[in-house]
Design a protein around this motif. Structure first.
Motif, PDB file in Angstrom:
ATOM      1  N   GLN A  56       0.867  -1.116   0.041  1.00  4.13           N
ATOM      2  CA  GLN A  56       0.132  -0.050   0.063  1.00  4.13           C
ATOM      3  C   GLN A  56       0.907   1.262   0.090  1.00  4.13           C
ATOM      4  O   GLN A  56       2.082   1.211   0.472  1.00  4.13           O
ATOM      5  CB  GLN A  56      -1.066   0.049   1.144  1.00  4.13           C
ATOM      6  CG  GLN A  56      -1.967  -0.999   1.184  1.00  4.13           C
ATOM      7  CD  GLN A  56      -2.900  -0.713   2.436  1.00  4.13           C
ATOM      8  OE1 GLN A  56      -3.060   0.215   2.943  1.00  4.13           O
ATOM      9  NE2 GLN A  56      -3.672  -1.999   2.514  1.00  4.13           N
ATOM     10  N   GLU A  57       0.183   2.249  -0.538  1.00  2.15           N
ATOM     11  CA  GLU A  57       0.992   3.592  -0.816  1.00  2.15           C
ATOM     12  C   GLU A  57       1.352   4.103   0.773  1.00  2.15           C
ATOM     13  O   GLU A  57       2.375   4.779   0.894  1.00  2.15           O
ATOM     14  CB  GLU A  57       0.036   4.514  -1.238  1.00  2.15           C
ATOM     15  CG  GLU A  57       0.809   5.902  -1.655  1.00  2.15           C
ATOM     16  CD  GLU A  57       2.094   5.899  -2.522  1.00  2.15           C
ATOM     17  OE1 GLU A  57       2.901   6.583  -2.489  1.00  2.15           O
ATOM     18  OE2 GLU A  57       1.954   4.788  -3.407  1.00  2.15           O
ATOM     19  N   GLY A  58       0.344   3.910   1.828  1.00  2.00           N
ATOM     20  CA  GLY A  58       0.717   4.505   2.939  1.00  2.00           C
ATOM     21  C   GLY A  58       1.616   3.746   3.776  1.00  2.00           C
ATOM     22  O   GLY A  58       2.193   4.080   4.875  1.00  2.00           O
ATOM     23  N   ARG A  60       5.640   2.861   4.494  1.00  2.00           N
ATOM     24  CA  ARG A  60       6.893   3.485   4.064  1.00  2.00           C
ATOM     25  C   ARG A  60       7.691   3.040   5.375  1.00  2.00           C
ATOM     26  O   ARG A  60       7.739   3.506   6.525  1.00  2.00           O
ATOM     27  CB  ARG A  60       6.630   5.041   4.086  1.00  2.00           C
ATOM     28  CG  ARG A  60       5.902   5.458   3.010  1.00  2.00           C
ATOM     29  CD  ARG A  60       5.759   7.103   2.899  1.00  2.00           C
ATOM     30  NE  ARG A  60       4.904   7.681   1.871  1.00  2.00           N
ATOM     31  CZ  ARG A  60       4.590   8.885   1.695  1.00  2.00           C
ATOM     32  NH1 ARG A  60       5.370   9.738   2.190  1.00  2.00           N
ATOM     33  NH2 ARG A  60       3.832   9.065   0.495  1.00  2.00           N
ATOM     34  N   GLU A 383       6.019   4.960   8.307  1.00  2.00           N
ATOM     35  CA  GLU A 383       4.744   5.126   8.327  1.00  2.00           C
ATOM     36  C   GLU A 383       3.817   3.746   8.061  1.00  2.00           C
ATOM     37  O   GLU A 383       4.335   2.976   7.242  1.00  2.00           O
ATOM     38  CB  GLU A 383       4.131   6.321   7.362  1.00  2.00           C
ATOM     39  CG  GLU A 383       4.481   7.715   7.748  1.00  2.00           C
ATOM     40  CD  GLU A 383       4.147   8.530   6.525  1.00  2.00           C
ATOM     41  OE1 GLU A 383       3.364   8.334   5.674  1.00  2.00           O
ATOM     42  OE2 GLU A 383       4.797   9.698   6.867  1.00  2.00           O
ATOM     43  N   PRO A 385      -0.197   2.125   7.164  1.00  2.00           N
ATOM     44  CA  PRO A 385      -1.313   2.571   6.444  1.00  2.00           C
ATOM     45  C   PRO A 385      -2.483   2.469   7.632  1.00  2.00           C
ATOM     46  O   PRO A 385      -2.368   1.807   8.801  1.00  2.00           O
ATOM     47  CB  PRO A 385      -1.865   1.546   5.654  1.00  2.00           C
ATOM     48  CG  PRO A 385      -0.632   0.673   5.262  1.00  2.00           C
ATOM     49  CD  PRO A 385       0.485   0.835   6.469  1.00  2.00           C
ATOM     50  N   GLU A 386      -3.644   3.447   7.739  1.00  2.00           N
ATOM     51  CA  GLU A 386      -4.634   3.500   8.782  1.00  2.00           C
ATOM     52  C   GLU A 386      -5.275   2.292   9.244  1.00  2.00           C
ATOM     53  O   GLU A 386      -5.972   2.156   9.885  1.00  2.00           O
ATOM     54  CB  GLU A 386      -5.610   4.717   8.120  1.00  2.00           C
ATOM     55  CG  GLU A 386      -4.806   5.897   8.032  1.00  2.00           C
ATOM     56  CD  GLU A 386      -5.548   7.205   7.931  1.00  2.00           C
ATOM     57  OE1 GLU A 386      -7.096   6.780   7.783  1.00  2.00           O
ATOM     58  OE2 GLU A 386      -5.098   8.270   7.702  1.00  2.00           O
TER      59      GLU A 386
END
Length: 840
Positions: A56-58, A60, A383, A385-386
């Motif tokens: 996922q993009e979130g 990191r 980081e 993901p939420e």
């Protein structure tokens, strides 16, 4: 074994260093070459379902897999992954190519259950990584302390003629490319597997006692994957484990090793991590010395030396170092030259540090610590993901911080809060509640600006292990408010002393926990009623009074706190004078602290709306009576009598000559010199005691006269007390006192008005000269902007109507008894705006 690793007759075993950019590049090249049907990675199998989140993009890096026991969240372990970790690279490659990923290490359910007391949240890293140190970390000791583990890299480095195993690994692996076109990407892994096999044959397994169990589980998971996907597999694991995974064993033997292992229910999730926590200095067993440097080596597309020194130059410019492009060019040349002379394939940190020191640091080590903290280690915070799994408390914290615009950061920063603003008040409540829960995201610190009670300053820094603290605090509730309330009530019931309960009451008020405050107040009342120790009461009073004060500032109801604080103060007033009798030196010093704390608390509590007490007496008036009783009782140690006298003097409770009278009695010839010295320490001790003696010639004369009369036999006993007292003064104050004593200060009769002596005292002015003071009025008016027209009052403005209230008042005429001052006559030779001739 090397054949099984190199050919395609079985699974491809890729032995790596857990956090190495060279290993990561080699793994990526090997996966591109062999294109396996599935990728097996050393890690907890409970995390298989979390693998898709890595795409996922979130997400990191740096991040970590966190596993904790559901019944005991403090029993936890981490599996950190950085951008340059081979496991992370393999996982991302598999997700990008639609290849299944499986974790094959010993389940966290077993490792957490076996960890015992040593596998707690205090470890802050996975025991699997820290205890195996995987093989290429430069040699770690077994946690049991019974034996020293084999250092495979050290042995190989010594065989190659290196005295530094870390440098050998960097030269052989990290600083070399992945090979040119047509090169066999599996060849380095075959060579490393052969070397590890030879070491294990020579030295035995030489690892931790858990390694056989872990490796047995890996082999079982590898067999299961071969049944599911065939032999077209790639296994990414620590290089030390490769010979064990290639070894032929029976399934029965492996299962026998795993039989009877304890097990606990666990929960696994992703959490942010930092480069600093990847550092070996943090205590992480599989840590590396330079996470920031390794991240740069992995991400730099080309010319890593030039790019690194450009980063260094940019950082130094931000810190006001004079660094130009020419410095960068010369530093690159020097670093590459040093690498050539030392026979290294690429300039490493040692060469780069030498070049920076010589070229950019002018031969000094001044920039070294800055570069190490900000670049070599770095403060990168990952980081997640939420939608990553999290305990309900963590979800509530995330919602609250997003609402309040608080972002977790790895780099420490200060946050100034104005409690009159709604957002800042909410931030303060959240941070105070988290501290009460044992989650110190922020620590309060002293403000460098305003000292008002509506100001707060916090030092914020998010540490990865706080995620474990959140999981631990989750047992108290699903929201921050409910969890903090429940924990405060529990602490109130279990608090041992009165001071602990008062401190808890203050924390509840700061955190705004209305449901917990009644429980804490009941516990406070119960303990205050049973505690008869004046020291305990005096120690608890300041925190309670601060709670009342902060309650007023935050707009919360502190009536109950004020009532308890007032009752506590009354009990201190009654019990303090008898408690001061018959104390030794240590007891008197401790009681002096209680005296000062109570005095400060009474000053804060004695506001107009709360001063009136039973019998019509005011709180401060009653406290002044207590201080008089202490200051005048001979049985009280001199330290306390002197301190009580000083507090009365500061509050203006001593009449004209009152301080001189008490000092004269304390320094009379009949008083033992040590008692008199203690009185002086209590009266004139502290940073402001010297200024009191400087500006009051009579007190200084009394001290000087007493000191000159101390017998020789007693002087050696008095000297340490006096040195301790006068050592607290600033050097300028001590110098002034010495000058006054040298001149021989003498007392002088007071002026009838009581504001200045008539006769000059050596070292002091002759009194107030009103004419000389009037000479500075124009300058003051000019600075304050209230008139700049000479020595008289503000000149009238012709454009403004006359003010009848400013007409001549017969009562304000000049005093005829006062002689005229010829110096105030007009002097035509001096302009009205000439201030250079004014006398000061």
């Amino acid at each position: 074994m090397s054949e099984r690793t190199a050919d395609r007759g079985g699974p491809v075993l890729l032995g790596v260093r857990h956090h190495g950019p060279g290993s990561a590049r080699a793994v990526r090249a090997a996966l591109e070459q062999c294109r396996p049907a599935a990728v097996l990675i050393e890690g907890p199998p409970e995390a298989d379902e979390l693998v898709p989140l890595a795409a996922q993009e979130g997400m990191r890096p740096p991040v970590a897999l966190l596993a904790h026991a559901q019944d005991d969240p403090g029993r936890a372990a981490f599996w950190p992954l950085a951008e340059f970790s081979p496991e992370w690279v393999a996982m991302r490659w598999a997700l990008a190519h639609g290849v299944p990923v499986r974790f094959i290490d010993l389940p966290a359910a077993h490792s957490l259950a076996r960890g015992g007391d040593e596998e707690t949240a205090d470890d802050r890293e996975t025991a699997d990584d820290q205890e195996t140190a995987d093989e290429a970390t430069g040699g770690q000791e077994a946690r049991s302390g019974a034996e020293v583990r084999i250092d495979p890299i050290g042995v190989l480095a010594e065989a190659a003629g290196y005295d530094d195993p870390e440098r050998w690994w960097e030269d052989m692996i990290e600083h070399r490319g992945s090979g040119g076109a047509g090169a066999d990407a599996l060849a380095p892994f075959a060579a490393l597997a052969e070397a590890m096999g030879a070491l294990r044959e020579t030295y035995g397994d030489g690892g931790h006692d858990r390694d056989p169990v872990r490796e047995a589980h890996m082999r079982l998971r590898l067999r299961a994957a071969r049944r599911e996907f065939g032999d077209d597999l790639a296994v990414v694991c620590g290089a030390w484990h490769v010979p064990a995974l290639a070894r032929r064993t029976t399934m029965t033997a492996d299962r026998q090793l795993l039989k009877g292992l304890p097990k606990v229910r666990t929960a696994v999730t992703w959490v942010p991590w930092t480069h600093r926590r990847l550092s070996r200095r943090s205590g992480y067993g599989a840590g590396i010395a330079s996470p920031g440097w390794y991240g740069h080596l992995f991400s730099a597309p080309d010319r890593p030396v030039e790019r690194w020194l450009a980063k260094v130059a940019g950082l130094l410019r931000e810190e006001d170092y004079a660094v130009s492009s020419a410095h960068v060019i010369e530093a690159v040349r020097l670093a590459e030259g040093l690498a050539t002379v030392r026979g290294r394939p690429l300039a490493g940190l040692t060469e780069l540090d030498d070049a920076v020191r010589a070229v950019m640091g002018d031969g000094t080590d001044a920039p070294s610590s800055l570069i190490h903290d900000r670049l070599v280690v770095g403060e990168v915070l990952g980081e997640v993901p939420e939608d990553a799994p999290a305990v309900p408390l963590q979800q509530d914290i995330d919602r609250s911080r997003r609402t309040l615009r608080l972002k977790p950061e790895a780099l420490e920063r200060e946050l100034e809060l104005d409690l009159r603003k709604e957002t800042d008040a909410g931030r303060s409540r959240l941070l105070h509640r988290l501290r009460l829960l044992g989650i110190p995201w922020g620590e309060p610190t002293r403000s460098r600006g305003s000292t008002g009670t509506f100001r707060e300053t916090w030092r914020l820094r998010w540490e990865p292990e706080l995620s474990v603290r959140v999981a631990e605090a989750g047992i108290w509730g699903t929201t921050v408010l409910s969890a903090a309330t429940a924990k405060a009530a529990s602490e109130a019931a279990g608090a041992a002393g009165l001071a602990e309960v008062t401190a808890l009451a203050e924390r509840c008020l700061l955190a705004e926990l209305p449901d917990a405050l009644p429980v804490v107040m009941q516990a406070l009342s119960d303990r205050a009623a049973l505690d008869a120790d004046v020291g305990h009461l005096a120690q608890a009073l300041p925190a309670l009074v601060r709670s009342v004060r902060y309650g007023d500032v935050r707009g919360t109801d502190a009536a109950a706190l004020r009532e308890v604080a007032t009752g506590l103060a009354e009990r201190v007033f009654v019990g303090l004078p008898p408690a001061c009798l018959g104390l030794d030196a240590d007891g008197a010093a401790e009681m002096r602290g209680h005296l000062d704390a109570t005095h400060q608390a009474v000053g804060l509590l004695g506001q107009p709306e709360s001063e009136r007490q039973a019998g019509g007496k005011q709180l401060r008036t009653r406290w002044a009576g207590v201080l008089r009783a202490v200051s005048e009782r001979d049985a009280v140690p001199g330290l306390l009598r002197g301190r009580a006298t000083r507090l009365l003097l500061d509050d203006g409770e001593l009449g004209d000559g009152g301080a001189e009278r008490l000092m004269g009695l304390a320094l009379s010839p009949g008083t033992p010199p040590t008692e008199a010295a203690g009185w002086i320490e209590g009266f004139a001790g502290g940073g402001d005691g010297g200024m009191l003696l400087v500006h009051d010639a009579r007190l200084l004369a009394l001290v000087d006269g007493w000191l000159t009369g101390v017998p020789d036999a007693a002087f050696t006993d008095v000297l340490p007390l006096l040195r301790r007292t006068f050592a607290e003064y600033e050097s300028g104050v001590r110098r002034t006192l010495g000058e006054l004593v040298r001149r021989g200060p003498a007392t002088a009769p007071r002026h009838p008005a009581g504001d200045a002596p008539d006769a000059a005292v050596p070292g002091f002015g002759p009194g107030l000269d009103r004419d000389r003071a009037a000479a500075v009025l124009p300058t003051l008016r000019m600075l304050l902007g209230i008139g700049q027209h000479g020595f008289d009052d503000e000149q009238p403005d012709p454009s403004r109507p006359a003010d009848p209230s400013r007409r001549a008042d017969p009562s304000r005429r000049a005093d005829p008894s006062r002689p005229a001052d010829p110096s105030r006559r007009a002097d035509p030779s001096r302009p009205a705006d000439d201030l250079t001739g004014a006398r000061t």
